[in-house]
Scaffold this motif. Structure first.
Motif, PDB file in Angstrom:
ATOM      1  N   LEU A 120      22.625  81.481  10.484  1.00 15.69           N
ATOM      2  CA  LEU A 120      23.390  82.586  11.057  1.00 15.69           C
ATOM      3  C   LEU A 120      22.450  83.616  11.684  1.00 15.69           C
ATOM      4  O   LEU A 120      22.703  84.139  12.775  1.00 15.69           O
ATOM      5  CB  LEU A 120      24.237  83.230   9.952  1.00 15.69           C
ATOM      6  N   ARG A 161      34.184  76.730  18.040  1.00  9.55           N
ATOM      7  CA  ARG A 161      33.319  77.049  16.907  1.00  9.55           C
ATOM      8  C   ARG A 161      32.666  78.408  17.101  1.00  9.55           C
ATOM      9  O   ARG A 161      32.489  79.159  16.159  1.00  9.55           O
ATOM     10  CB  ARG A 161      32.271  75.946  16.771  1.00  9.55           C
ATOM     11  N   CYS A 162      32.288  78.724  18.324  1.00  9.03           N
ATOM     12  CA  CYS A 162      31.634  79.997  18.613  1.00  9.03           C
ATOM     13  C   CYS A 162      32.655  81.130  18.602  1.00  9.03           C
ATOM     14  O   CYS A 162      32.347  82.252  18.188  1.00  9.03           O
ATOM     15  CB  CYS A 162      30.960  79.951  19.983  1.00  9.03           C
ATOM     16  N   ARG A 163      33.874  80.828  19.040  1.00  8.37           N
ATOM     17  CA  ARG A 163      34.891  81.871  19.207  1.00  8.37           C
ATOM     18  C   ARG A 163      35.374  82.435  17.875  1.00  8.37           C
ATOM     19  O   ARG A 163      36.028  83.467  17.853  1.00  8.37           O
ATOM     20  CB  ARG A 163      36.083  81.327  19.996  1.00  8.37           C
ATOM     21  N   PRO A 218      21.455  78.230  25.123  1.00  7.64           N
ATOM     22  CA  PRO A 218      22.776  77.889  24.577  1.00  7.64           C
ATOM     23  C   PRO A 218      23.268  76.520  25.000  1.00  7.64           C
ATOM     24  O   PRO A 218      24.128  75.951  24.335  1.00  7.64           O
ATOM     25  CB  PRO A 218      23.681  78.999  25.127  1.00  7.64           C
ATOM     26  N   ASN A 250      34.802  73.067  24.794  1.00 11.21           N
ATOM     27  CA  ASN A 250      35.474  73.507  23.587  1.00 11.21           C
ATOM     28  C   ASN A 250      34.546  74.423  22.803  1.00 11.21           C
ATOM     29  O   ASN A 250      33.720  73.973  22.020  1.00 11.21           O
ATOM     30  CB  ASN A 250      35.863  72.289  22.747  1.00 11.21           C
ATOM     31  N   GLU A 251      34.702  75.713  23.040  1.00 12.82           N
ATOM     32  CA  GLU A 251      33.805  76.677  22.400  1.00 12.82           C
ATOM     33  C   GLU A 251      34.439  77.251  21.139  1.00 12.82           C
ATOM     34  O   GLU A 251      34.066  78.335  20.712  1.00 12.82           O
ATOM     35  CB  GLU A 251      33.501  77.809  23.379  1.00 12.82           C
ATOM     36  N   HIS A 265      32.618  85.143  18.045  1.00 12.95           N
ATOM     37  CA  HIS A 265      32.443  85.753  19.371  1.00 12.95           C
ATOM     38  C   HIS A 265      33.802  85.811  20.061  1.00 12.95           C
ATOM     39  O   HIS A 265      34.192  84.904  20.790  1.00 12.95           O
ATOM     40  CB  HIS A 265      31.467  84.923  20.204  1.00 12.95           C
ATOM     41  N   GLN A 266      34.518  86.901  19.842  1.00 10.07           N
ATOM     42  CA  GLN A 266      35.878  86.994  20.387  1.00 10.07           C
ATOM     43  C   GLN A 266      35.929  87.960  21.554  1.00 10.07           C
ATOM     44  O   GLN A 266      35.103  88.853  21.667  1.00 10.07           O
ATOM     45  CB  GLN A 266      36.835  87.431  19.274  1.00 10.07           C
ATOM     46  N   GLN A 302      21.021  83.807  16.462  1.00 11.55           N
ATOM     47  CA  GLN A 302      21.027  84.955  17.369  1.00 11.55           C
ATOM     48  C   GLN A 302      19.881  84.846  18.365  1.00 11.55           C
ATOM     49  O   GLN A 302      19.991  85.278  19.516  1.00 11.55           O
ATOM     50  CB  GLN A 302      20.898  86.251  16.567  1.00 11.55           C
TER      51      GLN A 302
END
Lengths: 431, 147
Positions: free
Chosen positions: B116, B141-143, B127, B138-139, B146-147, B120
């Motif tokens: 985690l 997992r990141c969303r 990325p 399909n992001e 990261h919203q 960063q």
């Protein structure tokens, strides 16, 4: 969701109908069950105890030779606090019926497919796939269906189709061309093309790589190539890598705010690695990678590792330094891992230490240690238990535990049982 | 260019369909499953000729197996169940690989330990490398964060 439920019912029905037929037919059947309980908790925070169950089934040569069936998926139920904002979750990852012809590796698959071929990378869709080798070293793959992925508004994408053709000579080269198009409500939302390459013109020399072209933007998005030379004297290998990425054309309509700052960025990454077998089970490796950007400052990554292994035990020390343009992009990582087998029990442990040049949440280091064991209770059952403790910038104390049970059940083809029966018959005749 | 490429691929697919339907004569198909059970990290050239050297599961395999899969996914399936690949590359996976297989604590295993904090920096580094497992489109997992 509805399509997933329908596919799940189809899978279950297929299994229920097919098992008695398969049991009476020549064919191999394998079931695998993997149960995971990864426990995690942080000081003063939530405690997660999710129960995961992974099931998969594989069959070959059932009902008729060449016919095969594959299905797999997982489900989760939380026994304590919610995980990822919901108490339960699951996914049918793949479920397809296939048939392979006796010649040319000609093959057809129908159902939920997970495909990697050329520009198609881990594409999961419900549809049809055809593939075949062709004369003169050609092979071809074609596919079409409905993507399973869900868009941000919760609706699935519309349709997807594509293919790959390649030509090559085994042991020397293979060149592939591929294409993929995805549409939604009549609008083309993704159109990609690409090449993939394998060259081994002389022994100990190998060149592999892919290039990805965004056909919607008519721009190259990414090139990624690797050159491997060796092993010399069976011990020394040299690797060179080069990748170029244009993020503006690589990401398809990203809505993730973590990625949008990169849309005007291009990356040029070059690197080299050296691996040396020192003898007595020791291996030494090291590498350097240079990251050069159009907008951001440069970054350099250095790696080193020392490993040792014999038949029962392995150990390794690793080091990685990331040196970016700003202090917020710099850290050092050291890792240690050990694994040994004592009878049916495998013991393992590891440790990691991270040091950041700029503090994150007021903390500039992270430490983690783990221990575990895996016990093979015969060829079909294995139980694994492990624990991990750490301190990091996100949590002053974090613990994790894992209990995993893996069970596999194989039904051999009846023709092998007949052989045993014949042996028994022969023994009877000798009496 | 896209139109010409599509036409070329469509022609190739028709050829493939003809071969498939006709069941042309040709080399015998490979086995669906490797006939002998293999130990982990096999060296294919210990039994097969040098043509199979690209599939040797040696030290570099963690970084090079992706390109082998791009060329021939069905070759992977001779030894690996589809679920094996999905453990890392399934876009909806919730358990990270090092949590499923804590015994595989090797330098090349992604997301070991405190990733985690690390991500960063690694995420700013490149990325595109994340998307090998987390998917280009399909992001999800990141969303989660990261919203």
């Amino acid at each position: 969701m509805t399509r997933g439920i329908a596919l799940g019912i189809f899978t279950l029905a297929a299994v229920c109908l097919a098992v008695p037929v398969m049991a009476a037919s020549a064919g191999d059947i394998s079931f695998e069950s993997r149960t995971y309980v990864p426990v995690s908790g942080v000081d003063g925070g939530a405690t997660h105890v999710p129960l995961y169950e992974y099931l998969s089934i594989d069959t070959e040569d059932v009902i008729r030779e060449g016919l095969f069936f594959r299905a797999g998926g997982w489900g989760r139920a939380d026994l304590a606090d919610e995980t990822y904002n919901r108490k339960t979750n699951g996914d049918l990852q793949y479920a397809f019926l296939g048939w392979r012809a006796p010649v040319l590796n000609a093959e057809m698959r129908v159902g939920r497919l997970s495909l990697t071929a050329g520009v198609a990378r881990n594409e999961v869709f419900d549809g049809l796939l055809l593939g075949s080798d062709l004369p003169a070293g050609f092979d071809v793959t074609a596919y079409a269906g409905m993507p399973v992925e869900i868009k941000q508004d919760g609706t699935p994408s519309g349709s997807l189709f594509g293919g790959r053709v390649s030509q090559g000579r085994q042991g020397m080269y293979r060149i592939g061309l591929s294409f993929l198009q995805e549409q939604d409500s009549g609008t083309t939302i993704r159109q990609e093309a690409g090449t993939d390459l394998l060259l081994t013109p002389v022994p100990m020399l190998e060149i592999t790589g892919t290039s990805f072209y965004n056909a919607s933007d008519s721009q190259w998005a990414r090139h990624d190539y690797r050159l491997t030379v060796g092993p010399f004297l069976g011990r020394v290998r040299v690797i060179g890598t080069w990748a170029q990425t244009d993020y503006n054309h690589f990401f398809t309509d990203p809505k993730n705010p973590a990625l949008t700052p990169l849309l005007n960025e291009k990356l040029n990454r070059t690197g080299g690695e050296l691996e040396v077998g020192l003898g007595w089970g020791f291996t030494l490796g090291g590498g350097y990678t240079a990251y050069r950007y159009d907008v951001a400052g440069p970054a350099d990554v250095y790696t080193a590792r020392l490993g040792w292994a014999n038949k029962l035990t392995s150990a390794g020390l690793g080091f990685r330094q990331v040196h970016g343009d700003d202090v917020e992009n710099r850290y050092r990582e050291a890792t240690l891992n050990v694994s040994t087998k004592v009878g049916p029990v495998r013991l393992f442990g590891g440790a990691q230490r991270l040091e950041f040049d700029e503090a994150i949440n007021g903390v500039n280091n992270s430490t983690m240690g783990s221990l575990g064991l895996a016990y093979a209770m015969g060829p079909a059952l294995e139980i694994t238990a492990s624990g991990e403790y750490g301190q990091n910038p996100e949590f002053s104390q974090q613990f994790k535990g894992l209990l995993a049970v893996t069970w596999r059940y194989d039904v051999a083809a009846p023709k092998e049982k007949e052989t045993e029966k014949e042996k028994d018959t022969e023994k009877e005749g000798d009496k | 260019m896209a139109t010409r490429l599509k036409s070329a691929l469509a022609g190739a697919m028709l050829l493939g369909a003809a071969a498939f339907i006709g069941g042309c004569t040709g080399p015998q198909s490979a086995a669906l499953v490797h006939p002998e059970k293999l130990e982990s990290a096999p060296v294919c050239t210990s039994c097969h000729d040098a043509d199979y050297a690209v599939y040797n599961h040696d030290l570099r395999w963690m970084k090079s197996h992706g390109q082998a899969a791009v060329r021939n996914q069905r070759g992977c399936e001779i030894c690996h169940q589809v679920s094996y690949c999905a453990d890392c590359h399934g876009n909806r996976e919730e358990i990270k690989p090092t949590d499923k297989r804590p015994d595989r604590f090797s330098p090349s295993t992604p997301h070991r330990g405190d990733y985690l904090s690390q991500h960063q920096v690694d995420g700013r580094l490149d990325p595109a490398s994340c998307f090998t497992c987390h998917g280009r489109k399909n992001e999800g997992r990141c969303r989660i964060c990261h919203q």
